[in-house]
Structure formats: C-alpha cells, structure tokens
Write a protein that holds these residues in place. Structure first.
Motif, PDB file in Angstrom:
ATOM      1  N   GLU A   1      27.852  39.428  23.441  1.00 30.62           N
ATOM      2  CA  GLU A   1      27.086  39.697  24.654  1.00 30.62           C
ATOM      3  C   GLU A   1      27.281  38.642  25.743  1.00 30.62           C
ATOM      4  OE1 GLU A   1      23.024  40.155  23.621  1.00 30.62           O
ATOM      5  OE2 GLU A   1      23.311  42.083  22.589  1.00 30.62           O
ATOM      6  N   ASP A   2      27.753  37.445  25.369  1.00 28.58           N
ATOM      7  CA  ASP A   2      27.908  36.405  26.387  1.00 28.58           C
ATOM      8  C   ASP A   2      29.234  36.508  27.145  1.00 28.58           C
ATOM      9  OD1 ASP A   2      28.985  35.766  23.936  1.00 28.58           O
ATOM     10  OD2 ASP A   2      28.626  33.626  24.089  1.00 28.58           O
ATOM     11  N   PHE A   3      30.041  37.562  26.851  1.00 29.89           N
ATOM     12  CA  PHE A   3      31.272  37.790  27.594  1.00 29.89           C
ATOM     13  C   PHE A   3      31.286  39.211  28.147  1.00 29.89           C
ATOM     14  CE2 PHE A   3      32.649  34.578  24.384  1.00 29.89           C
ATOM     15  CZ  PHE A   3      32.902  33.548  25.273  1.00 29.89           C
ATOM     16  N   GLN A   4      31.619  39.354  29.417  1.00 22.34           N
ATOM     17  CA  GLN A   4      31.717  40.670  30.050  1.00 22.34           C
ATOM     18  C   GLN A   4      33.092  40.801  30.691  1.00 22.34           C
ATOM     19  OE1 GLN A   4      29.146  41.185  33.422  1.00 22.34           O
ATOM     20  NE2 GLN A   4      29.849  43.264  33.831  1.00 22.34           N
ATOM     21  N   ILE A   5      33.895  41.748  30.222  1.00 20.10           N
ATOM     22  CA  ILE A   5      35.228  41.964  30.785  1.00 20.10           C
ATOM     23  C   ILE A   5      35.090  42.801  32.049  1.00 20.10           C
ATOM     24  CG2 ILE A   5      37.506  42.971  30.388  1.00 20.10           C
ATOM     25  CD1 ILE A   5      36.990  42.433  27.372  1.00 20.10           C
ATOM     26  N   ILE A   6      35.532  42.246  33.166  1.00 16.92           N
ATOM     27  CA  ILE A   6      35.350  42.929  34.453  1.00 16.92           C
ATOM     28  C   ILE A   6      36.653  43.475  35.023  1.00 16.92           C
ATOM     29  CG2 ILE A   6      33.289  41.618  35.053  1.00 16.92           C
ATOM     30  CD1 ILE A   6      35.114  39.895  36.891  1.00 16.92           C
ATOM     31  N   GLY A   7      37.797  43.155  34.387  1.00 14.15           N
ATOM     32  CA  GLY A   7      39.064  43.663  34.911  1.00 14.15           C
ATOM     33  C   GLY A   7      40.252  43.216  34.089  1.00 14.15           C
ATOM     34  N   GLU A   8      41.390  43.859  34.320  1.00 16.20           N
ATOM     35  CA  GLU A   8      42.637  43.524  33.647  1.00 16.20           C
ATOM     36  C   GLU A   8      43.772  43.530  34.665  1.00 16.20           C
ATOM     37  OE1 GLU A   8      43.417  46.099  30.350  1.00 16.20           O
ATOM     38  OE2 GLU A   8      41.417  45.876  29.481  1.00 16.20           O
ATOM     39  N   ALA A   9      44.730  42.634  34.474  1.00 17.26           N
ATOM     40  CA  ALA A   9      45.903  42.561  35.339  1.00 17.26           C
ATOM     41  C   ALA A   9      47.163  42.451  34.488  1.00 17.26           C
ATOM     42  CB  ALA A   9      45.792  41.368  36.285  1.00 17.26           C
ATOM     43  N   LYS A  10      48.292  42.931  35.033  1.00 12.29           N
ATOM     44  CA  LYS A  10      49.553  42.953  34.284  1.00 12.29           C
ATOM     45  C   LYS A  10      50.489  41.815  34.667  1.00 12.29           C
ATOM     46  CE  LYS A  10      50.648  47.172  35.542  1.00 12.29           C
ATOM     47  NZ  LYS A  10      49.440  47.561  36.321  1.00 12.29           N
ATOM     48  N   ASN A  11      50.182  41.102  35.742  1.00 13.63           N
ATOM     49  CA  ASN A  11      51.035  39.986  36.159  1.00 13.63           C
ATOM     50  C   ASN A  11      50.237  39.028  37.036  1.00 13.63           C
ATOM     51  OD1 ASN A  11      51.286  40.859  39.050  1.00 13.63           O
ATOM     52  ND2 ASN A  11      52.331  42.613  38.107  1.00 13.63           N
ATOM     53  N   GLY A  12      50.882  37.932  37.398  1.00 16.00           N
ATOM     54  CA  GLY A  12      50.187  36.903  38.157  1.00 16.00           C
ATOM     55  C   GLY A  12      49.730  37.337  39.533  1.00 16.00           C
ATOM     56  N   GLN A  13      50.529  38.160  40.201  1.00 17.47           N
ATOM     57  CA  GLN A  13      50.139  38.617  41.534  1.00 17.47           C
ATOM     58  C   GLN A  13      48.890  39.494  41.469  1.00 17.47           C
ATOM     59  OE1 GLN A  13      51.530  37.705  44.658  1.00 17.47           O
ATOM     60  NE2 GLN A  13      49.520  38.584  45.120  1.00 17.47           N
ATOM     61  N   GLU A  14      48.849  40.391  40.480  1.00 16.64           N
ATOM     62  CA  GLU A  14      47.652  41.209  40.293  1.00 16.64           C
ATOM     63  C   GLU A  14      46.450  40.324  39.970  1.00 16.64           C
ATOM     64  OE1 GLU A  14      47.928  44.403  37.527  1.00 16.64           O
ATOM     65  OE2 GLU A  14      49.623  45.359  38.528  1.00 16.64           O
ATOM     66  N   ALA A  15      46.678  39.270  39.217  1.00 20.50           N
ATOM     67  CA  ALA A  15      45.587  38.350  38.862  1.00 20.50           C
ATOM     68  C   ALA A  15      44.989  37.714  40.108  1.00 20.50           C
ATOM     69  CB  ALA A  15      46.100  37.270  37.913  1.00 20.50           C
ATOM     70  N   ILE A  16      45.840  37.300  41.046  1.00 24.41           N
ATOM     71  CA  ILE A  16      45.361  36.702  42.296  1.00 24.41           C
ATOM     72  C   ILE A  16      44.526  37.712  43.080  1.00 24.41           C
ATOM     73  CG2 ILE A  16      46.078  35.761  44.526  1.00 24.41           C
ATOM     74  CD1 ILE A  16      48.567  34.634  43.082  1.00 24.41           C
ATOM     75  N   ASN A  17      45.053  38.949  43.195  1.00 28.60           N
ATOM     76  CA  ASN A  17      44.349  39.986  43.954  1.00 28.60           C
ATOM     77  C   ASN A  17      42.992  40.315  43.335  1.00 28.60           C
ATOM     78  OD1 ASN A  17      46.651  40.078  45.539  1.00 28.60           O
ATOM     79  ND2 ASN A  17      47.491  41.897  44.547  1.00 28.60           N
TER      80      ASN A  17
END
Length: 216
Positions: A27-43
């Motif tokens: 419960e202390d972790f909430q996944i809010i998104g996923e990215a496939k590469n570094g550029q997506e991670a920045i966005n």
C-alpha cells in the motif's frame, strides 16, 4: 502515510509487468505510469510528477543515464533508483554521480527488493563498499588537499564525514549520540546547503574538498 508515487521506466514490457506485480501488493507504493525509454521518462515526469522513478539503464532512444541527468537537473527532488540485471559498478557509479539515489538488481527476491526500495524512499540507504571504493579511486588519499570554506556547521560536518565513511543513519546516530530523526534532519539540511542529491555525491564532495583530512 501517503503512498510513494512510482514511475516505471524499462524498454521490456515483461520487466515493467514484473515490477508492477511486486509493488501492487504494498500500500505504500502507487504506480502512476510506465515509460519505454528515457525520453518518455522525462515527458512523464513532467506530466505526472512521481516521487520515485525506477529507471533501467540500457534503453533505446535515450538510455537511463542520460535521462537521469536531465530529470535531476529539472526535477532535483524526484528520487531515481536504477534497476538493472548487471551490477557493473562503472555504469551504476556514473548514474549515482548524475543524481540517482541508488540501484536495485532485478534478480533479487521481491521481499528484499521492496525493503530496499522503501529504504531509498526514506533516504536510509548507506553507500555500498563498492561505491565507497570508487570514490576513493577518484580522490586518492595520498594527494594533498586543503580544507575549503564550507557552509556546513560543525555538527553537519561530523555527519557528512560519517556518511562519507559509509555509515547508515542508525550508525551515525550511535556515533554522535543523537536520534535517527536528528540525523535525517541534518542530512536534509546538508543536501540542501550543498545542492546535492544523494550520499555518493556527499561523499565525493567531502573528499574533493579535503574534509576527510580532519578527524571526526
């Protein structure tokens, strides 16, 4: 306690799914998104404002090292933990110098994995001996260094030197006869004053500035 908001960054769908399956039970972790590469991670970091990013190193378009550097420059308060199948200390040390809080190996058991992630979230992970050795290689002890002016108080310098020796928050509290809460408070102040992100950068600063020449 509010859950830590997690962004998963990995170019392999099954790896992202595996991480999600591990963390969904807590419960202390909430996944809010996923990215496939570094550029997506920045966005997605800009869009979602995660507390923690789990960042793979080897990815197409932009790798995790470049993404870590760019994210920490723009969002210094976001914690980044590298996730990797390899414990190649060179890449990991590079990531830590760019601002990552630490790293997790993908092949360790899930309970240990979560325990380590929780410690990263709470800033309670001391440096590994391997990382400490890399810092010592960067700043040889036989090189003459003069202590430069620092914005830190004498107590903060004591804490900094113990961090640079690889001590945990608990060990620092025992050495200085102060509470762990006080140690955390000092660390937060030290990081803020020096505009640094993690213990590795603190240790590098201590050696680079000649602060380890003095006895604690």
């Amino acid at each position: 306690m509010q859950a830590f908001r997690i962004l998963i960054v990995d170019d392999h769908a099954h790896a992202r799914e595996g991480i999600r399956e591990i963390l969904e039970d807590y419960e202390d972790f909430q996944i809010i998104g996923e990215a496939k590469n570094g550029q997506e991670a920045i966005n997605l970091t800009e869009e979602l404002m995660p507390d923690i990013i789990l960042m793979d190193i080897q990815m197409p378009v932009m790798d995790g090292l470049q993404a870590t550097k760019r994210i920490k420059l723009k969002f210094p308060y976001v914690k980044i933990v590298m996730i990797t199948v390899s414990d190649d200390i060179t890449d990991l040390f590079d990531a830590l110098k760019k601002g990552a809080q630490g790293y997790l190996l993908k092949n360790i058991v899930s309970e240990t994995w979560v325990e380590h992630l929780r410690a990263f979230a709470l800033d309670e992970v001391p440096m590994s001996k391997e990382i400490a050795f890399q810092i010592l290689k960067e700043f040889p002890q036989n090189q003459e260094r003069t202590e430069k002016k620092t914005p830190l108080s004498s107590r903060e310098l004591e804490v900094l030197r113990l961090v640079a020796k690889g001590l945990s928050n608990r060990e620092i509290s025992e050495n200085l006869f102060i509470s762990e809460h006080t140690v955390k408070s000092h660390l937060k102040n030290i990081l803020g004053k020096l505009h640094l992100d993690n213990r590795v950068q603190l240790a590098s600063y201590a050696f680079q500035q000649g602060l380890m020449n003095e006895q604690t």
